[in-house]
Design a protein around this motif. Sequence first.
Motif, PDB file in Angstrom:
ATOM      1  N   TYR A 102       0.828  -1.210   0.000  1.00  0.00           N
ATOM      2  CA  TYR A 102       0.000   0.000   0.000  1.00  0.00           C
ATOM      3  C   TYR A 102       0.869   1.270   0.000  1.00  0.00           C
ATOM      4  O   TYR A 102       0.376   2.358   0.267  1.00  0.00           O
ATOM      5  N   ARG A 103       2.190   1.082  -0.195  1.00  0.00           N
ATOM      6  CA  ARG A 103       3.140   2.205  -0.226  1.00  0.00           C
ATOM      7  C   ARG A 103       3.233   2.919   1.113  1.00  0.00           C
ATOM      8  O   ARG A 103       3.450   4.130   1.180  1.00  0.00           O
ATOM      9  N   MET A 104       3.036   2.204   2.212  1.00  0.00           N
ATOM     10  CA  MET A 104       3.221   2.815   3.533  1.00  0.00           C
ATOM     11  C   MET A 104       4.627   2.445   4.002  1.00  0.00           C
ATOM     12  O   MET A 104       5.184   1.427   3.597  1.00  0.00           O
ATOM     13  N   SER A 105       5.170   3.247   4.900  1.00  0.00           N
ATOM     14  CA  SER A 105       6.508   2.916   5.401  1.00  0.00           C
ATOM     15  C   SER A 105       6.787   3.674   6.694  1.00  0.00           C
ATOM     16  O   SER A 105       5.974   4.499   7.143  1.00  0.00           O
ATOM     17  N   GLY A 106       7.940   3.358   7.305  1.00  0.00           N
ATOM     18  CA  GLY A 106       8.455   4.099   8.456  1.00  0.00           C
ATOM     19  C   GLY A 106       7.513   4.129   9.649  1.00  0.00           C
ATOM     20  O   GLY A 106       6.815   3.166   9.949  1.00  0.00           O
ATOM     21  N   LYS A 107       7.512   5.310  10.290  1.00  0.00           N
ATOM     22  CA  LYS A 107       6.754   5.471  11.521  1.00  0.00           C
ATOM     23  C   LYS A 107       5.251   5.269  11.306  1.00  0.00           C
ATOM     24  O   LYS A 107       4.552   4.648  12.109  1.00  0.00           O
ATOM     25  N   GLU A 108       4.766   5.788  10.169  1.00  0.00           N
ATOM     26  CA  GLU A 108       3.332   5.684   9.862  1.00  0.00           C
ATOM     27  C   GLU A 108       2.911   4.214   9.813  1.00  0.00           C
ATOM     28  O   GLU A 108       1.911   3.816  10.416  1.00  0.00           O
ATOM     29  N   LEU A 109       3.733   3.394   9.135  1.00  0.00           N
ATOM     30  CA  LEU A 109       3.388   1.981   9.004  1.00  0.00           C
ATOM     31  C   LEU A 109       3.492   1.279  10.364  1.00  0.00           C
ATOM     32  O   LEU A 109       2.606   0.506  10.739  1.00  0.00           O
ATOM     33  N   ARG A 110       4.567   1.572  11.121  1.00  0.00           N
ATOM     34  CA  ARG A 110       4.739   0.925  12.441  1.00  0.00           C
ATOM     35  C   ARG A 110       3.549   1.232  13.344  1.00  0.00           C
ATOM     36  O   ARG A 110       3.009   0.368  14.018  1.00  0.00           O
ATOM     37  N   GLN A 111       3.134   2.498  13.327  1.00  0.00           N
ATOM     38  CA  GLN A 111       2.000   2.914  14.166  1.00  0.00           C
ATOM     39  C   GLN A 111       0.717   2.192  13.730  1.00  0.00           C
ATOM     40  O   GLN A 111      -0.052   1.695  14.567  1.00  0.00           O
ATOM     41  N   LYS A 112       0.544   2.100  12.422  1.00  0.00           N
ATOM     42  CA  LYS A 112      -0.684   1.473  11.905  1.00  0.00           C
ATOM     43  C   LYS A 112      -0.689  -0.020  12.238  1.00  0.00           C
ATOM     44  O   LYS A 112      -1.736  -0.579  12.580  1.00  0.00           O
ATOM     45  N   ILE A 113       0.495  -0.655  12.149  1.00  0.00           N
ATOM     46  CA  ILE A 113       0.570  -2.085  12.497  1.00  0.00           C
ATOM     47  C   ILE A 113       0.182  -2.274  13.965  1.00  0.00           C
ATOM     48  O   ILE A 113      -0.587  -3.169  14.316  1.00  0.00           O
ATOM     49  N   ASP A 114       0.680  -1.401  14.845  1.00  0.00           N
ATOM     50  CA  ASP A 114       0.305  -1.483  16.273  1.00  0.00           C
ATOM     51  C   ASP A 114      -1.208  -1.349  16.444  1.00  0.00           C
ATOM     52  O   ASP A 114      -1.832  -2.117  17.168  1.00  0.00           O
ATOM     53  N   ASP A 115      -1.789  -0.364  15.770  1.00  0.00           N
ATOM     54  CA  ASP A 115      -3.241  -0.124  15.885  1.00  0.00           C
ATOM     55  C   ASP A 115      -4.039  -1.342  15.426  1.00  0.00           C
ATOM     56  O   ASP A 115      -4.988  -1.765  16.081  1.00  0.00           O
ATOM     57  N   VAL A 116      -3.619  -1.867  14.266  1.00  0.00           N
ATOM     58  CA  VAL A 116      -4.358  -2.985  13.684  1.00  0.00           C
ATOM     59  C   VAL A 116      -4.239  -4.222  14.579  1.00  0.00           C
ATOM     60  O   VAL A 116      -5.222  -4.923  14.838  1.00  0.00           O
ATOM     61  N   LEU A 117      -3.019  -4.481  15.094  1.00  0.00           N
ATOM     62  CA  LEU A 117      -2.843  -5.658  15.969  1.00  0.00           C
ATOM     63  C   LEU A 117      -3.739  -5.557  17.201  1.00  0.00           C
ATOM     64  O   LEU A 117      -4.325  -6.546  17.648  1.00  0.00           O
ATOM     65  N   LYS A 118      -3.870  -4.340  17.719  1.00  0.00           N
ATOM     66  CA  LYS A 118      -4.755  -4.133  18.879  1.00  0.00           C
ATOM     67  C   LYS A 118      -6.192  -4.435  18.489  1.00  0.00           C
ATOM     68  O   LYS A 118      -6.912  -5.148  19.185  1.00  0.00           O
ATOM     69  N   LEU A 119      -6.578  -3.887  17.374  1.00  0.00           N
ATOM     70  CA  LEU A 119      -7.961  -4.023  16.922  1.00  0.00           C
ATOM     71  C   LEU A 119      -8.354  -5.480  16.695  1.00  0.00           C
ATOM     72  O   LEU A 119      -9.466  -5.902  17.030  1.00  0.00           O
TER      73      LEU A 119
END
Length: 310
Positions: A102-119
């Motif tokens: 999805y062309r995501m990377s860096g801090k944005e992607l790390r943060q989103k992975i954390d959010d999704v794992l929680k969800l």
Amino acid sequence: MLELMDLSKRYKQFYAVKNMNMYIEKGEIVGLLGPNGAGKSTAISMLSSLIEPTEGDVLFHKKSILKNPSPLRKVIGVVPQEIALYEELTAEENLHFFGRIYRMSGKELRQKIDDVLKLIGLVDRRKDVVKKFSGGMKRRLNIGVALLHNPEFLIMDEPTVGIDPQSRSYILETVKRLNEEKGLTILYTSHYMEEVEYLCDRIYIMDKGNLIAVGTKDDIKEILSAEHTIHVEAELLNNDFIEALQEEPTIKETFVKDETITIIVPKEINVFQLITRLANETKVELKSVNVKTPTLEDVFLHLTGRALRD
Ligand SMILES: Nc1ncnc2c1ncn2[C@@H]1O[C@H](COP(=O)(O)OP(=O)(O)OP(=O)(O)O)[C@@H](O)[C@H]1O
């Protein structure tokens, strides 16, 4: 927001979907219900611009996606029926891999992975490889992948097939929360009545490529308003009793599952008298005869003469 206009998909002479009309408003959870082979996946593939319709059109904010699918593609997340994950990678690595697509990377992607794992409730298992996961955990991760890029519109193709009850209710609660808290618009397909009944305000019922009923839960149940659905339980069912019910002209449908018979009769019939007489004649000892509040399952039975999970 999204409109399907006389949408059809034909393979040679066979229509997988025929003249389908549907709309989805922003913020809704819409249910698409039908047995295996009804045409749900084909409809989803067309409305998410994965396959081209033979006839008809799909409008996203009043503009055809056939000519220009990119505005829709940018905002949809699709949870496919098949699990699409890398077994040898961990949960986190899978999310990272798809995030990069999805062309995501860096801090944005790390943060989103954390959010999704929680969800999806997999924070504790983030470092485990997917091949060690249960079916339910894989399904949850499959949903997580579709949520990575913050979609506004989520399409879920039978996301609870073949999983344990805990994972199933976790997924249902997650879908509800995504809609209520994040305002996500959701198209939810299933062949489980109770899921669609629980989640969706508006429901489309499909069978053999055609829409056979459309409306709110109450609208659809209204179809049965002139009829009663009765569940009959007996000590020991015999074929004579079942045949007597099937041949009785005042009974519209008779359906047997395990030890329970479901019948649909017009409201004016004195059904208790009728069933007791047929049971006596065929020497069946009745355990119970209950008038049920109609469920969507009953509606499907009424419309098609078949159970949804045939
Ligand atoms: N590429 C194809 N070529 C020919 N027939 C197809 C093709 N794709 C789907 N079909 C047929 O179209 C019908 C509808 O299939 P579809 O997968 O859309 O149903 P479904 O409601 O999603 O059911 P399921 O829950 O089993 O996926 C089926 O009879 C299927 O065999």
